[in-house]
Design a protein around this motif. Structure first.
Motif, PDB file in Angstrom:
ATOM      1  N   SER A   1       0.816  -1.223   0.000  1.00 16.73           N
ATOM      2  CA  SER A   1       0.000   0.000   0.000  1.00 16.73           C
ATOM      3  C   SER A   1       0.848   1.272   0.000  1.00 16.73           C
ATOM      4  O   SER A   1       0.436   2.304  -0.549  1.00 16.73           O
ATOM      5  N   ASN A   2       2.061   1.203   0.597  1.00 16.93           N
ATOM      6  CA  ASN A   2       2.891   2.422   0.634  1.00 16.93           C
ATOM      7  C   ASN A   2       3.641   2.668  -0.679  1.00 16.93           C
ATOM      8  O   ASN A   2       4.413   3.614  -0.800  1.00 16.93           O
ATOM      9  N   LEU A   3       3.385   1.821  -1.677  1.00 17.27           N
ATOM     10  CA  LEU A   3       3.960   2.050  -2.998  1.00 17.27           C
ATOM     11  C   LEU A   3       3.012   2.861  -3.896  1.00 17.27           C
ATOM     12  O   LEU A   3       3.345   3.133  -5.059  1.00 17.27           O
ATOM     13  N   LYS A   4       1.867   3.251  -3.368  1.00 17.21           N
ATOM     14  CA  LYS A   4       0.897   4.012  -4.155  1.00 17.21           C
ATOM     15  C   LYS A   4       1.563   5.276  -4.724  1.00 17.21           C
ATOM     16  O   LYS A   4       2.244   6.015  -4.021  1.00 17.21           O
ATOM     17  N   GLY A   5       1.379   5.467  -6.040  1.00 18.09           N
ATOM     18  CA  GLY A   5       1.950   6.628  -6.702  1.00 18.09           C
ATOM     19  C   GLY A   5       3.382   6.434  -7.178  1.00 18.09           C
ATOM     20  O   GLY A   5       3.915   7.280  -7.902  1.00 18.09           O
ATOM     21  N   LYS A   6       4.022   5.336  -6.785  1.00 18.39           N
ATOM     22  CA  LYS A   6       5.404   5.066  -7.217  1.00 18.39           C
ATOM     23  C   LYS A   6       5.409   4.538  -8.657  1.00 18.39           C
ATOM     24  O   LYS A   6       4.482   3.854  -9.098  1.00 18.39           O
ATOM     25  N   ARG A   7       6.479   4.861  -9.370  1.00 15.55           N
ATOM     26  CA  ARG A   7       6.661   4.372 -10.733  1.00 15.55           C
ATOM     27  C   ARG A   7       7.629   3.183 -10.697  1.00 15.55           C
ATOM     28  O   ARG A   7       8.801   3.338 -10.347  1.00 15.55           O
ATOM     29  N   ILE A   8       7.106   2.013 -11.024  1.00 14.01           N
ATOM     30  CA  ILE A   8       7.892   0.787 -10.978  1.00 14.01           C
ATOM     31  C   ILE A   8       8.057   0.254 -12.402  1.00 14.01           C
ATOM     32  O   ILE A   8       7.072   0.003 -13.109  1.00 14.01           O
ATOM     33  N   GLY A   9       9.307   0.079 -12.826  1.00 14.82           N
ATOM     34  CA  GLY A   9       9.594  -0.401 -14.173  1.00 14.82           C
ATOM     35  C   GLY A   9       9.651  -1.918 -14.253  1.00 14.82           C
ATOM     36  O   GLY A   9      10.199  -2.577 -13.363  1.00 14.82           O
ATOM     37  N   VAL A  10       9.072  -2.458 -15.305  1.00 14.47           N
ATOM     38  CA  VAL A  10       9.128  -3.900 -15.560  1.00 14.47           C
ATOM     39  C   VAL A  10       9.416  -4.128 -17.041  1.00 14.47           C
ATOM     40  O   VAL A  10       9.119  -3.273 -17.881  1.00 14.47           O
ATOM     41  N   GLN A  11       9.985  -5.282 -17.351  1.00 19.56           N
ATOM     42  CA  GLN A  11      10.203  -5.623 -18.754  1.00 19.56           C
ATOM     43  C   GLN A  11       8.920  -6.212 -19.324  1.00 19.56           C
ATOM     44  O   GLN A  11       8.294  -7.089 -18.719  1.00 19.56           O
ATOM     45  N   ARG A  12       8.540  -5.729 -20.479  1.00 14.33           N
ATOM     46  CA  ARG A  12       7.284  -6.122 -21.124  1.00 14.33           C
ATOM     47  C   ARG A  12       7.229  -7.623 -21.404  1.00 14.33           C
ATOM     48  O   ARG A  12       8.210  -8.244 -21.784  1.00 14.33           O
ATOM     49  N   SER A  13       6.044  -8.216 -21.153  1.00 10.31           N
ATOM     50  CA  SER A  13       5.749  -9.625 -21.444  1.00 10.31           C
ATOM     51  C   SER A  13       6.483 -10.612 -20.547  1.00 10.31           C
ATOM     52  O   SER A  13       6.605 -11.790 -20.884  1.00 10.31           O
ATOM     53  N   THR A  14       6.967 -10.147 -19.402  1.00  9.63           N
ATOM     54  CA  THR A  14       7.635 -11.026 -18.445  1.00  9.63           C
ATOM     55  C   THR A  14       6.672 -11.402 -17.321  1.00  9.63           C
ATOM     56  O   THR A  14       5.578 -10.842 -17.199  1.00  9.63           O
ATOM     57  N   THR A  15       7.098 -12.325 -16.476  1.00  9.21           N
ATOM     58  CA  THR A  15       6.286 -12.698 -15.313  1.00  9.21           C
ATOM     59  C   THR A  15       6.133 -11.520 -14.364  1.00  9.21           C
ATOM     60  O   THR A  15       5.087 -11.352 -13.728  1.00  9.21           O
ATOM     61  N   THR A  16       7.168 -10.697 -14.254  1.00  8.11           N
ATOM     62  CA  THR A  16       7.083  -9.527 -13.368  1.00  8.11           C
ATOM     63  C   THR A  16       6.107  -8.491 -13.914  1.00  8.11           C
ATOM     64  O   THR A  16       5.449  -7.786 -13.139  1.00  8.11           O
ATOM     65  N   ASP A  17       5.988  -8.400 -15.224  1.00  4.65           N
ATOM     66  CA  ASP A  17       4.997  -7.518 -15.849  1.00  4.65           C
ATOM     67  C   ASP A  17       3.593  -7.950 -15.427  1.00  4.65           C
ATOM     68  O   ASP A  17       2.758  -7.137 -15.017  1.00  4.65           O
ATOM     69  N   ARG A  18       3.340  -9.249 -15.504  1.00  2.30           N
ATOM     70  CA  ARG A  18       2.007  -9.746 -15.152  1.00  2.30           C
ATOM     71  C   ARG A  18       1.693  -9.494 -13.678  1.00  2.30           C
ATOM     72  O   ARG A  18       0.601  -9.041 -13.325  1.00  2.30           O
ATOM     73  N   PHE A  19       2.658  -9.783 -12.790  1.00  2.00           N
ATOM     74  CA  PHE A  19       2.437  -9.577 -11.356  1.00  2.00           C
ATOM     75  C   PHE A  19       2.206  -8.098 -11.060  1.00  2.00           C
ATOM     76  O   PHE A  19       1.284  -7.735 -10.321  1.00  2.00           O
TER      77      PHE A  19
END
Length: 258
Positions: free
Chosen positions: A127-145
């Motif tokens: 919840s304390n990540l609200k408003g944060k910009r988190i980068g992920v690589q497209r089409s990866t498992t981390t993107d889906r999560f």
């Protein structure tokens, strides 16, 4: 008599076709922007753990590896249209991807982790990540999560073609963090000069629903023969010690896991 000759001719044709196919190089799709698994050397040559493992598997199968480089999100489409024969690019085995391709057993395992400025805190419910910009690589498992879990907590999920692009935006403060596989982000960023001031924060992510069963080699669903050969070759290089020799070039721990 003509039927016998015709049948014999067909059989010989099939044998010749099979021999010709065996002589062809194995075209392996890879994204060369994921150190230490795959990266470009100064010479332009692709190198890394994935490359060494692939070359060892080809040697075991007595065939030649031909590496076909492209962005990660284009690998499965290329496999489907037969531009490559298999994908060996740290691709996580997941049920969602199994709808499109078949996988060998794993050849390594890495949990996912969040990387942010050292000292950052992460609540259990994010919840304390609200408003944060988190980068992920497209089409990866981390993107889906990130899309399904973090975005629901108000996180702005920013997608990139490669993890290297994410590191550049982290350094320049255009991102607050990245969610990525722990081993490559540790080796390729945190342990480098560019990673100074950043650290792993929060838990290790291992939920099989999102993060699968480890990295495997993907083949077309119709290619059971190649799948069997690759599985046998993985077992063979682990039994011979070749896998452990390659692993020692890049890691000080057992990357295969349990």
């Amino acid at each position: 008599m003509k039927k016998i000759v015709l049948a014999g001719g067909i059989a010989l044709s099939l044998i010749a076709s099979s021999l010709f196919a065996a002589d062809k190089p194995l075209r392996l799709g890879i994204e060369a922007a994921y150190p230490p698994f795959a990266y470009k050397e100064a010479s332009g040559q692709i190198a890394g753990f994935d490359v060494d493992i692939g070359n060892a598997l080809c040697a075991e199968m007595k065939t030649e590896c031909q590496w076909v480089e492209q962005e990660f999100d284009g690998l499965i489409p290329s496999l489907k249209v037969k531009k490559v024969d298999a994908i060996l690019s740290s691709m996580t085995i997941t049920d969602d991807r199994r709808k499109s391709v078949d996988f060998t057993g794993k050849y390594y395992y890495s949990p996912a982790r969040l990387v942010m400025k050292a000292g950052s805190e992460v609540a259990a419910d994010f919840s304390n990540l609200k408003g944060k910009r988190i980068g992920v690589q497209r089409s990866t498992t981390t993107d889906r999560f990130a899309s399904e879990v973090l975005a629901a907590q108000g996180v702005e999920v920013v997608r990139y073609s490669s993890q290297n692009e994410i590191y550049l935006d982290l350094i320049s403060a255009r991102l607050d963090g990245t969610l990525a596989d722990a081993i490559p982000v540790d080796e390729g960023f945190l342990k480098t000069a560019n990673g100074k001031g950043f650290a792993f924060v929060g838990p290790a992510f291992t939920d099989p629903k999102y993060f699968g069963e480890g990295a495997g080699i993907a083949v077309r669903k119709s290619d059971a023969e190649l799948l069997g050969k690759l599985n046998a070759a993985i077992q063979a290089i682990r039994a011979s010690g070749e896998y452990q020799k390659i692993q020692a070039k890049y890691f000080t721990f057992d990357i295969y896991g349990d």
